[in-house]
Design an enzyme around this catalytic site. Structure first.
Site, short mmCIF file in Angstrom:
data_model
loop_
_atom_site.label_atom_id
_atom_site.label_comp_id
_atom_site.label_asym_id
_atom_site.label_seq_id
_atom_site.Cartn_x
_atom_site.Cartn_y
_atom_site.Cartn_z
N LYS A 61 -4.91 4.65 3.04
CA LYS A 61 -5.87 3.39 2.31
C LYS A 61 -5.44 3.35 1.00
CE LYS A 61 -10.00 0.81 2.64
NZ LYS A 61 -9.10 -0.20 3.08
N TRP B 226 -1.12 12.92 3.17
CA TRP B 226 -0.18 11.87 3.70
C TRP B 226 1.11 12.11 3.06
CZ3 TRP B 226 3.05 8.25 1.17
CH2 TRP B 226 3.56 7.27 1.87
N GLU C 155 -1.43 -12.64 5.44
CA GLU C 155 -2.54 -11.38 5.59
C GLU C 155 -2.51 -11.22 7.32
OE1 GLU C 155 -4.09 -9.25 4.28
OE2 GLU C 155 -5.98 -9.20 5.53
N ARG D 244 -7.58 8.73 3.28
CA ARG D 244 -6.51 8.58 2.11
C ARG D 244 -5.05 9.28 2.91
NH1 ARG D 244 -8.57 8.50 -3.11
NH2 ARG D 244 -6.96 9.31 -3.78
N HIS E 3 14.46 -23.78 8.39
CA HIS E 3 15.53 -23.02 7.27
C HIS E 3 15.82 -21.78 7.83
CE1 HIS E 3 15.43 -26.55 4.91
NE2 HIS E 3 14.17 -26.38 4.54
N LYS F 188 -1.77 -7.70 8.95
CA LYS F 188 -2.89 -6.76 9.59
C LYS F 188 -2.44 -6.67 11.03
CE LYS F 188 -5.24 -6.28 7.18
NZ LYS F 188 -5.84 -6.14 5.89
N ASN G 107 -2.35 16.42 -4.59
CA ASN G 107 -2.11 14.82 -4.49
C ASN G 107 -1.29 14.16 -5.53
OD1 ASN G 107 -2.45 12.14 -3.84
ND2 ASN G 107 -4.33 12.07 -4.93
N GLY G 108 -0.10 13.77 -5.11
CA GLY G 108 0.72 13.24 -6.07
C GLY G 108 2.19 13.69 -5.60
N CYS H 79 -3.53 11.26 -0.22
CA CYS H 79 -4.10 12.63 0.23
C CYS H 79 -5.43 12.82 -0.71
CB CYS H 79 -2.98 13.77 -0.54
SG CYS H 79 -1.35 13.85 -0.01
N GLU I 101 0.09 -3.62 10.80
CA GLU I 101 -0.64 -2.37 10.47
C GLU I 101 -1.36 -1.81 11.59
OE1 GLU I 101 -2.32 -2.35 6.19
OE2 GLU I 101 -3.04 -3.90 7.01
C1 G6P Z 1 -2.58 0.37 1.06
C2 G6P Z 1 -3.65 -0.07 2.31
C3 G6P Z 1 -3.85 -1.68 2.16
C4 G6P Z 1 -4.03 -2.32 0.86
C5 G6P Z 1 -3.14 -1.89 -0.29
C6 G6P Z 1 -3.47 -2.09 -1.57
O1 G6P Z 1 -1.18 -0.12 1.35
O2 G6P Z 1 -3.19 0.20 3.35
O3 G6P Z 1 -4.72 -2.10 3.08
O4 G6P Z 1 -4.12 -3.48 0.65
O5 G6P Z 1 -2.88 -0.30 -0.29
O6 G6P Z 1 -4.52 -1.18 -1.87
P1 G6P Z 1 -5.74 -1.70 -3.18
O7 G6P Z 1 -6.67 -0.44 -3.21
O8 G6P Z 1 -4.93 -1.70 -4.53
O9 G6P Z 1 -6.50 -2.72 -2.68
#
Ligand code: G6P
Length: 607
Positions: free
Chosen positions: A602, A74, A479, A27, A502, A483, A98-99, A2, A486
């Protein structure tokens, strides 16, 4: 998560707050809203969905006044509807939060018994109702706000405005970030300095437990005991223009293309060009003698940490424990005294990682953090920060921050190897040379973008995709899978290539493409055998290798991308760029919202 933005000043508040929210939309984008004081009366406009929806509402129903707060949400408690959108409020007060207020049910029951009437399902409205209750009882805004804050449990950053009190805003933080921006005859509040970047570069950050009372001329800070305190004004380096798309279709595309730049910038900070040696700032421990390292992070940053583990164990012979922060925090592992805690985070605000940082510090470990946001809470609470010089990363899915994190971890590995005597001068020179070659090689990856697009044509048709890799190429596969999930909403799973037999081999048929990260090197043959096993069962292979591996793979894979040849040490960096481009191209074909994928945010500042 947020985003919060607020202003008290002399100019119309709505455009200022709206612009701030634009910069905070990363956010969260479930809903948005703004409240202002119009001739002393609280007026609110809110809309479900992205900020554009709020813009449309403001077009037909403008908001006037020079004192205002805004929020981009969010959702945690309560569906992402207009009614649950912030600001919450009554005729006396409006708040943005926010929180998560953990004791909101108790407080709500108490307030309802006193006659307060709630309108939403959110935990946040409790704050507004409680302030309203105290105001109705005759308290001043400051008294009502402080009395309310004393009752809240959980995490919050909050901003409040009060009917009849033009030019007054009260903010507070406990576990979620909040910054005060100093202007000329106007003051701002924002979740981070990015929100305030076009408005001012003079920023003060609230410490945990702080409150701030803001008027157009000044900010008065109070600590968690209510005592007045000073908070230092810092001049941020951010410039407003740094967050445009520069002609790219998406922030993600722009940020992908910044890989070479951020690797280079990060190296400039860590490698002395004259001596070609890695130079670290003074450390909170002796690298030569630490018995173990503990790495923790979330999301992509965690996968960067996994690659770091391969490097630190193999090259510096440092045993590493690694876990995602939300698990490490609560499983209370018996950590070896004297170990070094290592955190990785782009934002420096991720609640799980921050909680893990505090847990590591509480048991007495020194903490070194690899951070992109150098004014963040984690930066302030770490013993040492190694900065990634990636600049603002706006796309929710992390790209350039990841390779910048790898660059720092690679440099740290070299410094550790040198300190621990596992890397001699020649060895150090070889690895530094490999790193210095990286920006150029990273740029070459983009010459394969059209081929990767063809690969994406196959991936985009799939419902499930399997990613395989061995050694440091395994976290690269993770990764890549993350990605893809996401931003294209395709289910993807990464497996250590040797582990496929396995279990996941039972999934393989023509409908499940296999993306392999398989650079040439010591693990090439073994990984190739695993791919043959998949091929024998009808699997469609898509391979990211390098020039040396391309011929062998072309014989079995439907698509082979021959990424630039680099030293084996740095192949994960080059391979990562390849799988990130694949996810981007797939998302384009699927037509998803690349920069703001559904349900994500994010900066995740709730546990
Ligand atoms: C969120 C984002 C990810 C990111 C993760 C950790 O889930 O969507 O892309 O890798 O947070 O974020 P940070 O700011 O701690 O790297």
């Amino acid at each position: 998560m947020c985003g919060i933005c607020g202003v008290v000043g002399h100019r119309p508040a709505t455009p200022i707050v709206f612009e701030g929210l634009r910069r905070l939309e990363y956010r969260g984008y479930d809903s948005a809203g703004i409240a202002t004081l119009d001739e002393g009366r609280i007026e609110r406009r809110r809309a479900a969905g992205k900020l554009d929806n709020l813009a449309a509402v403001l077009e037909t129903q403008p908001l006037y006044g020079t004192t205002g707060i805004g929020h981009t949400r969010w959702a945690t408690h309560g569906a992402p509807t207009e009614n649950n959108a912030h600001p919450h409020g009554t005729s006396r007060v409006a708040i943005v939060h926010n929180g998560i207020i953990e004791n909101f049910e108790t407080l709500r029951t108490e307030l309802e018994a006193e006659g307060q009437v709630f309108e939403t399902e959110t935990d946040s409205e409790t704050i507004a109702q409680m302030v309203d209750y105290y105001l109705a009882a005759g308290q001043s805004p400051r008294e009502a706000a402080f009395a309310t804050l004393r009752r809240l449990e959980g995490a919050y950053a909050v901003a409040m405005i009060f009917a009849g009190h033009e030019g007054l805003m009260i903010g507070a933080r406990h576990g979620a970030p909040l910054a005060v921006g100093f202007g000329d005859g106007e003051m701002f509040l924002g979740s981070d300095s990015l929100a305030l970047a076009p408005l001012t570069r003079r920023i003060a950050y609230l410490d945990d437990g702080d409150c701030v009372v803001i008027t157009p001329e000044k900010a008065e800070f109070f600590d968690h005991t209510g005592e007045p305190v000073e908070r230092k004004i810092q001049v941020t380096a951010l410039i407003a223009g740094a967050v445009g798309k520069d002609g790219y279709r998406h922030y993600m595309e722009k940020e992908l293309h910044e890989h070479p730049l951020v690797i280079g910038q990060t190296l400039q900070r860590m490698v002395d060009p004259a001596t070609r040696k890695v130079v670290l700032p003074p450390l909170p421990c002796d690298l030569a003698t630490i018995p173990r390292g503990v790495i923790t992070a979330c999301g992509s940053a965690y996968y960067a940490g996994m690659i770091g583990r391969y490097w630190l164990e193999e090259i510096a012979r440092l045993p590493i424990d690694i876990d995602v922060a939300s698990e490490l925090r609560y499983r209370n592992p018996p950590l070896t005294p004297g170990s070094l805690g290592m955190l990785i985070s782009q934002s420096g605000e991720t609640a799980d990682t921050l909680a893990a940082l505090r847990a590591l510090k509480a048991i007495g470990l020194p903490v070194l953090s690899v951070l992109n946001a150098e004014h963040s809470t984690m930066a302030r609470e770490s013993d040492l920060v190694l900065g990634t010089v990636a600049g603002p990363e706006i796309s929710v899915a992390s790209t350039k921050a990841f390779t910048a994190q790898l660059t720092v971890l690679a440099c740290l590995t070299i410094a550790m190897g040198r300190a621990r005597g596992t890397l001699d001068e020649a060895g150090e020179d070889e690895l530094v040379t490999a790193l210095l070659d990286l920006p150029g090689k990273a740029a070459e990856v983009f010459s394969h973008q059209a081929d990767i697009r063809k690969m994406a044509g196959i991936v985009a048709e799939a419902r499930d995709v399997l990613y395989l890799g061995r050694g440091s190429a395994y976290p690269v596969a993770m990764e890549g899978a993350l990605k893809l999930k996401e931003i294209s909403y395709i289910h993807a799973e990464a497996y250590a290539a040797g582990e496929m037999k396995h279990g996941p081999i039972s999934l393989i048929d023509r409908t499940v493409p296999i993306v392999a990260t398989i650079p040439s090197g010591p693990l090439f043959e073994k990984t190739l055998s695993n791919l043959q096993e998949a091929k024998a069962r009808g699997g469609r292979l898509l391979a990211f290798t390098d020039e040396a591996g391309a011929e062998r793979l072309s014989a079995i894979a439907e698509h082979t991308i021959a990424l630039p040849e680099v030293h084996p040490f740095v192949t994960p960096v080059i391979q990562t760029i390849g799988v990130q481009i694949l996810a981007y191209e797939t998302a384009l074909l699927k037509g998803t919202d690349v920069d703001q994928p559904r349900n994500l945010a994010k900066s995740v500042t709730v546990e």
